[in-house]
Design a protein around this motif. Structure first.
Motif, short mmCIF file in Angstrom:
data_model
loop_
_atom_site.label_atom_id
_atom_site.label_comp_id
_atom_site.label_asym_id
_atom_site.label_seq_id
_atom_site.Cartn_x
_atom_site.Cartn_y
_atom_site.Cartn_z
N LEU A 19 15.44 24.41 37.99
CA LEU A 19 16.29 25.12 37.14
C LEU A 19 15.16 25.93 36.11
O LEU A 19 15.20 27.07 35.73
N CYS A 23 14.76 29.88 36.34
CA CYS A 23 14.69 30.41 34.83
C CYS A 23 13.83 31.67 34.60
O CYS A 23 13.75 32.74 34.36
N LYS A 260 15.68 27.78 28.48
CA LYS A 260 16.96 27.97 28.80
C LYS A 260 17.57 27.18 29.94
O LYS A 260 18.73 26.73 29.65
N LEU A 264 21.27 25.09 29.82
CA LEU A 264 21.96 25.42 31.00
C LEU A 264 22.60 24.07 31.50
O LEU A 264 23.54 24.01 32.06
N SER A 265 21.91 22.72 31.28
CA SER A 265 22.37 21.68 31.99
C SER A 265 22.21 20.58 30.99
O SER A 265 21.45 20.32 29.95
#
Ligand code: ATR
Length: 265
Positions: A19, A23, A260, A264-265
């Motif tokens: 991720l 990103c 980011k 996001l998670s």
């Protein structure tokens, strides 16, 4: 052609690296994609790297020492510590780097005036952290479950202990580099030793991120300052990304894009 990157590990499903890098690729308009690969047999790392036609990779537990052996060329620090967490392919050769060490150092910049460190564990991560911390003026000692893995640390001049030979001195910072607590609820060292350590320690750091390990939970209960591995993850990732993209982006830009992934998670 779109480049493919991956993280190898066992376990690997928890990893935030895909991720983070995706990103950054997207934000910086770099034509690449990053995935994860569950590798149980570390000796197959090199073969898998070529089979998947990767441009680069990160390596997590327990394969960082195997990754060191898989490379054709190593940078000076990786060579010194025998541990690689970042591989880049150039002209068909694998180049190995260790970005854990500088990433970790950056992540503890907030802690001033602490000198005595005890590192739990004696794998590749422990070796990278112990050497860079000593190079930067900290006094570092190592405590590990088994005696066997301590041999290279003794050769590097570190004071080491196994659980059986541990004797207490005062440590300001305790760092867990073992995988205890990653996919189970175990402690990195027996409770009686931890209790002794917590008596004097000020700061407890776990390189595991994304969950509160039993080690950090106990440290919190003992009113220690605690820190998980998220900042180290971010900073080692920025360095790895710079290697992947041959230093063509500004590190602050990479930082902002990767950050980011944590929202996001
Ligand atoms: P890495 O290369 O990412 O550091 P590693 O080489 O697998 O990972 O090293 C893991 C370290 O954590 C080892 O020192 C291991 O101890 P042993 O030498 O006794 O095997 C330690 N470790 C792993 N799981 C542990 C657990 N449940 N309790 C205590 N130590 C553990």
């Amino acid at each position: 052609m779109r480049e493919l990157f991956a993280i190898f590990g066992d376990p690997v499903s928890h990893s935030k690296s895909p991720l983070m890098h995706n990103c950054a690729f997207k934000a910086l308009k770099y034509d690449a994609c990053y995935t994860r690969y569950h590798l149980s047999d570390g000796s197959r790392l090199r073969e898998k790297f070529f089979e998947l036609d990767l441009a680069g990779a990160n390596i997590t537990v327990p394969h960082k020492e195997e990754a060191f052996r898989a490379c054709d060329e190593l940078d000076e620090f990786a060579l010194k510590v025998g541990s690689v967490n970042t591989i880049v392919k150039r002209d068909g050769k694998l180049y190995g780097y260790n970005t854990d060490a500088t990433g970790f150092l950056k992540s503890i910049e907030e802690f001033k005036d602490f000198k005595k460190i005890l590192i739990l564990g004696a794998g590749g991560t422990s070796k990278a952290l112990s050497v860079i911390l000593r190079d930067n003026g900290y006094e570092v000692e190592i405590l590990n479950r088994s005696q066997a893995r301590l041999t290279p640390f003794i050769a590097l001049g570190f004071k080491t202990y196994s659980f059986d030979t541990f004797s207490m001195t005062n440590f300001d910072i305790i760092i867990n580099t073992t995988s205890a607590g990653l996919s189970d609820n175990s402690l990195p060292v027996p409770l009686n030793i931890l209790t002794l350590l917590f008596d004097k320690a000020v700061i407890c750091i776990d390189i595991i991120y994304g969950k509160e390990t039993p080690f950090l939970k106990l440290a919190k209960e003992a009113k220690k300052i605690t820190k998980d591995g998220s900042d180290m993850l971010l900073h080692q990732g920025i360095k790895a990304f710079e290697h992947f993209t041959q230093y063509r982006f500004d590190s602050q830009e990479i930082h902002d894009a990767m950050k980011k992934a944590f929202i996001l998670s």
